[in-house]
Write an enzyme that holds these catalytic residues in place. Structure first.
Site, short mmCIF file in Angstrom:
data_model
loop_
_atom_site.label_atom_id
_atom_site.label_comp_id
_atom_site.label_asym_id
_atom_site.label_seq_id
_atom_site.Cartn_x
_atom_site.Cartn_y
_atom_site.Cartn_z
N SER A 162 -3.35 10.31 -8.55
CA SER A 162 -4.56 9.49 -8.52
C SER A 162 -5.77 10.40 -8.57
O SER A 162 -5.73 11.55 -8.09
CB SER A 162 -4.60 8.67 -7.23
OG SER A 162 -5.89 8.14 -6.98
N TYR A 188 -4.68 9.57 1.89
CA TYR A 188 -4.18 9.16 0.57
C TYR A 188 -4.44 10.25 -0.46
O TYR A 188 -3.54 10.64 -1.22
CB TYR A 188 -4.86 7.86 0.14
CG TYR A 188 -4.45 7.38 -1.23
CD1 TYR A 188 -3.14 6.97 -1.48
CD2 TYR A 188 -5.38 7.32 -2.28
CE1 TYR A 188 -2.76 6.53 -2.74
CE2 TYR A 188 -5.01 6.87 -3.53
CZ TYR A 188 -3.69 6.48 -3.76
OH TYR A 188 -3.32 6.04 -5.01
#
Length: 320
Positions: A162, A188
């Site tokens: 990501s 994350y």
């Protein structure tokens, strides 16, 4: 890596998985897609199977993949699809999946993931749950499947990362937020930096015909946002006052979000590429740490020294 050496393809940012794999025959090839029962995972499975690959959907709840299994079983010429249990937060589950595998494995798409858990949660081993699921579980699975990947002779590993990695180098001193304050997005992002470093560390397998690359799928509304509250979704501009999802113009649908994964898993255009990071169907340019331009990859995520340190850390962590 300079700009001239970056790998490019003719596919635009919003090409679909079907478009990037058009004309590719995967008959006889075997694939595993983690998290293949929903979102971009489902579209990855669909594209690979329709190209003739035999696909195993690895998911915590195999029954959720049954509609997809039935759908593709009814398509003439599609490869067979089955679902098997895999809980990436449970290292024993990942190792059991790999031990049960028989024969070569040509494609492994590490697609499953969780995002922005609002409070710090840990796995049975005491690991921060995003790092445990997004990285350590996939590392254990990939490493344990190494013999099957080697047997293929031309295997491809695709790890879904990501753009959240841009601001978050891996913290070797406190990876599980045992001392520093927990932040959902830092946790994350760190897990997604680790995912890129996994592909860099896998260069040790290049002589065995195994390539590994990371991908940022872009902005897509899927189950990945399930831990975000409505206020957060509204702050992102993707939910109206009535709670309806309102994707922004640059967002992709799941078939478009799966395209770069499928490109790396199957297209001859990227044959031989390894340890690289792709977004919007192109290899991303490298930027220095602190530069968070979208469509880029941070230098800390491609650092071979950090990759080797992380590989050693993960191998020790998942050893049984």
């Amino acid at each position: 890596m300079n700009a001239e050496s970056r790998l490019t393809t003719p596919f635009p940012s919003h090409a679909t998985a079907a478009e990037v794999i058009d004309g590719v025959d995967l008959t006889g090839r075997r694939a595993v897609v983690t998290g293949g029962a929903s979102g971009i995972g489902t579209e990855t499975v669909r594209a690979l199977a329709l190209a003739g690959a035999e696909v195993t959907v690895a998911t915590r709840r195999p029954e959720t993949a049954e509609p997809l299994v039935r759908e593709l079983a009814a398509v003439p010429g599609a490869g067979s699809v089955r679902a098997e249990a895999l809980d990436l937060a449970d290292i024993d589950s990942a190792l059991a999946f790999a031990r049960a595998w028989r024969g070569p494995l040509d494609i492994l798409v590490a697609n499953a993931g969780i995002m922005a858990l609002p409070t710090r949660q840990v796995s049975a081993e005491g690991w921060e749950l995003q790092l445990a699921t997004n990285f350590l579980g996939h590392f254990a699975l990939t490493d344990a499947l190494h013999p099957a990947l080697r047997e293929s002779g031309s295997a491809r590993v695709v790890v879904v990362s990501s753009g959240a990695h841009l601001n978050t180098p891996f913290d070797f001193d406190d990876p599980h937020f045992e001392r520093r304050p927990y932040d959902p997005w830092v946790a994350y992002g760190q897990s997604k930096t680790a995912d890129v470093l996994l592909t860099v560390g896998a260069r040790r397998w290049a002589d065995e015909g195994i390539t590994a690359n990371a991908v940022a799928p872009g902005f897509i509304l899927t189950n990945l946002q399930r831990h975000l509250d409505n206020d957060t979704m509204r702050s992102f501009g993707v939910m109206d006052d009535e709670g309806n999802l309102t994707p922004l113009p640059y967002y992709k649908n799941p078939a478009q979000g799966a395209a770069t994964s499928v490109l790396l898993a199957a297209s001859p255009m990227v044959k031989g590429a390894t340890g690289r990071y792709f977004e919007d169907n192109q290899e991303a340019p490298v930027v220095s740490d602190g530069d968070n331009q979208p469509g880029r990859v941070a230098a800390h995520a491609l650092d071979p020294l950090a990759a080797d340190l992380l590989w050693a850390y993960a191998a020790d962590a998942v050893r049984r």
